[in-house]
Design a protein around this motif. Structure first.
Motif, PDB file in Angstrom:
ATOM      1  N   LEU A  57       0.828  -1.203   0.000  1.00  0.00           N
ATOM      2  CA  LEU A  57       0.000   0.000   0.000  1.00  0.00           C
ATOM      3  C   LEU A  57       0.862   1.253   0.000  1.00  0.00           C
ATOM      4  O   LEU A  57       0.625   2.186  -0.779  1.00  0.00           O
ATOM      5  CB  LEU A  57      -0.928   0.005   1.213  1.00  0.00           C
ATOM      6  N   ALA A  58       1.865   1.283   0.853  1.00  0.00           N
ATOM      7  CA  ALA A  58       2.733   2.457   0.944  1.00  0.00           C
ATOM      8  C   ALA A  58       3.481   2.689  -0.362  1.00  0.00           C
ATOM      9  O   ALA A  58       3.578   3.825  -0.844  1.00  0.00           O
ATOM     10  CB  ALA A  58       3.715   2.306   2.100  1.00  0.00           C
ATOM     11  N   VAL A  73      -5.021  19.145  -5.933  1.00  0.00           N
ATOM     12  CA  VAL A  73      -4.916  17.686  -5.886  1.00  0.00           C
ATOM     13  C   VAL A  73      -3.559  17.294  -5.303  1.00  0.00           C
ATOM     14  O   VAL A  73      -3.450  16.394  -4.466  1.00  0.00           O
ATOM     15  CB  VAL A  73      -5.084  17.081  -7.298  1.00  0.00           C
ATOM     16  N   GLY A  74      -2.520  18.007  -5.728  1.00  0.00           N
ATOM     17  CA  GLY A  74      -1.186  17.735  -5.221  1.00  0.00           C
ATOM     18  C   GLY A  74      -1.071  17.967  -3.726  1.00  0.00           C
ATOM     19  O   GLY A  74      -0.424  17.192  -3.013  1.00  0.00           O
ATOM     20  N   HIS A  75      -1.708  19.021  -3.230  1.00  0.00           N
ATOM     21  CA  HIS A  75      -1.612  19.315  -1.802  1.00  0.00           C
ATOM     22  C   HIS A  75      -2.498  18.381  -0.964  1.00  0.00           C
ATOM     23  O   HIS A  75      -2.156  18.084   0.181  1.00  0.00           O
ATOM     24  CB  HIS A  75      -1.965  20.773  -1.543  1.00  0.00           C
ATOM     25  N   LEU A  76      -3.605  17.918  -1.541  1.00  0.00           N
ATOM     26  CA  LEU A  76      -4.398  16.892  -0.857  1.00  0.00           C
ATOM     27  C   LEU A  76      -3.562  15.622  -0.718  1.00  0.00           C
ATOM     28  O   LEU A  76      -3.531  14.989   0.348  1.00  0.00           O
ATOM     29  CB  LEU A  76      -5.673  16.603  -1.639  1.00  0.00           C
ATOM     30  N   ALA A  77      -2.862  15.263  -1.799  1.00  0.00           N
ATOM     31  CA  ALA A  77      -1.983  14.087  -1.773  1.00  0.00           C
ATOM     32  C   ALA A  77      -0.828  14.286  -0.804  1.00  0.00           C
ATOM     33  O   ALA A  77      -0.322  13.321  -0.218  1.00  0.00           O
ATOM     34  CB  ALA A  77      -1.445  13.809  -3.178  1.00  0.00           C
ATOM     35  N   GLN A  78      -0.412  15.537  -0.618  1.00  0.00           N
ATOM     36  CA  GLN A  78       0.695  15.842   0.284  1.00  0.00           C
ATOM     37  C   GLN A  78       0.368  15.493   1.735  1.00  0.00           C
ATOM     38  O   GLN A  78       1.265  15.320   2.549  1.00  0.00           O
ATOM     39  CB  GLN A  78       1.038  17.330   0.161  1.00  0.00           C
ATOM     40  N   GLY A  79      -0.913  15.367   2.042  1.00  0.00           N
ATOM     41  CA  GLY A  79      -1.318  14.898   3.360  1.00  0.00           C
ATOM     42  C   GLY A  79      -1.734  13.435   3.334  1.00  0.00           C
ATOM     43  O   GLY A  79      -1.388  12.662   4.224  1.00  0.00           O
ATOM     44  N   PHE A  80      -2.468  13.049   2.286  1.00  0.00           N
ATOM     45  CA  PHE A  80      -3.035  11.709   2.180  1.00  0.00           C
ATOM     46  C   PHE A  80      -1.955  10.631   2.149  1.00  0.00           C
ATOM     47  O   PHE A  80      -2.048   9.616   2.848  1.00  0.00           O
ATOM     48  CB  PHE A  80      -3.895  11.624   0.914  1.00  0.00           C
ATOM     49  N   ILE A  81      -0.915  10.838   1.363  1.00  0.00           N
ATOM     50  CA  ILE A  81       0.099   9.808   1.157  1.00  0.00           C
ATOM     51  C   ILE A  81       1.143   9.773   2.275  1.00  0.00           C
ATOM     52  O   ILE A  81       1.440   8.701   2.821  1.00  0.00           O
ATOM     53  CB  ILE A  81       0.734   9.963  -0.238  1.00  0.00           C
ATOM     54  N   HIS A  89      -4.231  -0.866   5.901  1.00  0.00           N
ATOM     55  CA  HIS A  89      -2.816  -0.716   6.237  1.00  0.00           C
ATOM     56  C   HIS A  89      -2.423  -1.653   7.371  1.00  0.00           C
ATOM     57  O   HIS A  89      -1.365  -2.298   7.325  1.00  0.00           O
ATOM     58  CB  HIS A  89      -2.548   0.738   6.620  1.00  0.00           C
ATOM     59  N   ASP A  90      -3.258  -1.753   8.386  1.00  0.00           N
ATOM     60  CA  ASP A  90      -2.974  -2.645   9.518  1.00  0.00           C
ATOM     61  C   ASP A  90      -2.849  -4.092   9.065  1.00  0.00           C
ATOM     62  O   ASP A  90      -1.964  -4.822   9.526  1.00  0.00           O
ATOM     63  CB  ASP A  90      -4.075  -2.521  10.574  1.00  0.00           C
ATOM     64  N   ARG A  91      -3.732  -4.523   8.164  1.00  0.00           N
ATOM     65  CA  ARG A  91      -3.673  -5.902   7.680  1.00  0.00           C
ATOM     66  C   ARG A  91      -2.363  -6.169   6.940  1.00  0.00           C
ATOM     67  O   ARG A  91      -1.769  -7.240   7.084  1.00  0.00           O
ATOM     68  CB  ARG A  91      -4.873  -6.198   6.769  1.00  0.00           C
ATOM     69  N   GLN A  92      -1.899  -5.204   6.166  1.00  0.00           N
ATOM     70  CA  GLN A  92      -0.651  -5.402   5.431  1.00  0.00           C
ATOM     71  C   GLN A  92       0.552  -5.397   6.369  1.00  0.00           C
ATOM     72  O   GLN A  92       1.511  -6.129   6.154  1.00  0.00           O
ATOM     73  CB  GLN A  92      -0.505  -4.322   4.354  1.00  0.00           C
ATOM     74  N   ILE A  93       0.493  -4.567   7.394  1.00  0.00           N
ATOM     75  CA  ILE A  93       1.581  -4.560   8.381  1.00  0.00           C
ATOM     76  C   ILE A  93       1.655  -5.898   9.102  1.00  0.00           C
ATOM     77  O   ILE A  93       2.748  -6.436   9.343  1.00  0.00           O
ATOM     78  CB  ILE A  93       1.390  -3.405   9.395  1.00  0.00           C
ATOM     79  N   VAL A  94       0.507  -6.477   9.439  1.00  0.00           N
ATOM     80  CA  VAL A  94       0.471  -7.785  10.099  1.00  0.00           C
ATOM     81  C   VAL A  94       1.087  -8.856   9.205  1.00  0.00           C
ATOM     82  O   VAL A  94       1.820  -9.732   9.668  1.00  0.00           O
ATOM     83  CB  VAL A  94      -0.989  -8.161  10.462  1.00  0.00           C
ATOM     84  N   LYS A  95       0.816  -8.789   7.889  1.00  0.00           N
ATOM     85  CA  LYS A  95       1.364  -9.778   6.956  1.00  0.00           C
ATOM     86  C   LYS A  95       2.881  -9.741   6.926  1.00  0.00           C
ATOM     87  O   LYS A  95       3.535 -10.756   6.647  1.00  0.00           O
ATOM     88  CB  LYS A  95       0.805  -9.524   5.556  1.00  0.00           C
ATOM     89  N   LEU A  96       3.451  -8.569   7.187  1.00  0.00           N
ATOM     90  CA  LEU A  96       4.909  -8.468   7.190  1.00  0.00           C
ATOM     91  C   LEU A  96       5.533  -9.320   8.287  1.00  0.00           C
ATOM     92  O   LEU A  96       6.689  -9.728   8.195  1.00  0.00           O
ATOM     93  CB  LEU A  96       5.332  -7.006   7.381  1.00  0.00           C
TER      94      LEU A  96
END
Length: 211
Positions: A65-66, A108-116, A202-209
């Motif tokens: 995801l990241a 859009v770029g500044h929204l992504a600047q927080g979202f990502i 995100h939590d599910r993917q972290i657990v898979k690690l």
């Protein structure tokens, strides 16, 4: 502290696909951009990000995801660098169709600047066991994202002071007096939306690690 050199979810094929897409868009963006100075200013954060990811890859590998979100953010920067944020064609069409006052691709770029960055920050804090999951984690993630946005606005100011009129395309204010404040507000909104929408995935993917 837990060993962070964990086998990543992304496969080798996925890693190379990520790099192919990154460099394909980078090369496209660098072919006859609107202005090479603006192009450089816009794409250099993506290049710095790539260098950091490569330098730390053997020690710390993010979730799928990241990595996907990082690539999307890089593409947003490269598209903005090619056209300048005030002249992206699709958003010119949206402006004209809805009778808007400005091209809003920069928003859009500044929204992504927080979202990502919210997911990137959240993953680092969780996996390095800096902050436990809970309300404090969300608060700190949002605060860091807002700080990043504010610092970026300072960088824009410094560039404008050093280069004068040549930085106009980089700033992309388009005459909007509240551009700086709205940029930070959108980054704040993006960070909150990211935590609300993606935290469980995100939590599910972290657990898979750790499996």
């Amino acid at each position: 502290m837990r060993d962070t050199a964990i086998k990543p979810i992304p496969s080798t094929k996925s890693k190379y696909l990520w790099l192919i897409i990154f460099f394909a868009v980078l090369i496209w963006s660098g072919i006859n951009p609107k202005d090479y100075f603006t192009w450089f200013l816009e794409v250099v954060p993506a290049l710095i990000g790539l260098i950091i990811l490569a330098a730390t890859y053997n020690r710390f590998q993010f979730t799928t995801l990241a990595y996907i979100l990082i690539l999307i953010h890089c593409i947003i920067l490269m598209v903005g660098g090619h056209y300048t944020y005030a002249e992206v064609p699709l958003f010119d069409w949206i402006r004209d169709w809805f009778d808007l006052e400005r091209n809003n691709y920069d928003k859009v770029g500044h929204l992504a600047q927080g979202f990502i960055p919210a997911i990137i920050t959240r993953e680092i804090l969780i996996r390095l066991e800096i902050v436990k999951r809970g309300k404090w984690l969300s608060f700190i993630v949002v605060s860091i994202c807002l700080a990043i946005s504010a610092f970026y606005e300072l960088i824009e100011w410094w560039v404008a002071e050093l280069t004068g009129e040549s930085a106009e395309a980089f700033l992309g204010t388009q005459g909007y007096v509240w551009d700086t404040q709205s940029d930070m507000a959108l980054a704040l909104l993006g960070a909150i939306l990211s935590l609300v929408v993606l935290s469980k995935i995100h939590d599910r993917q972290i657990v898979k690690l750790s499996d």
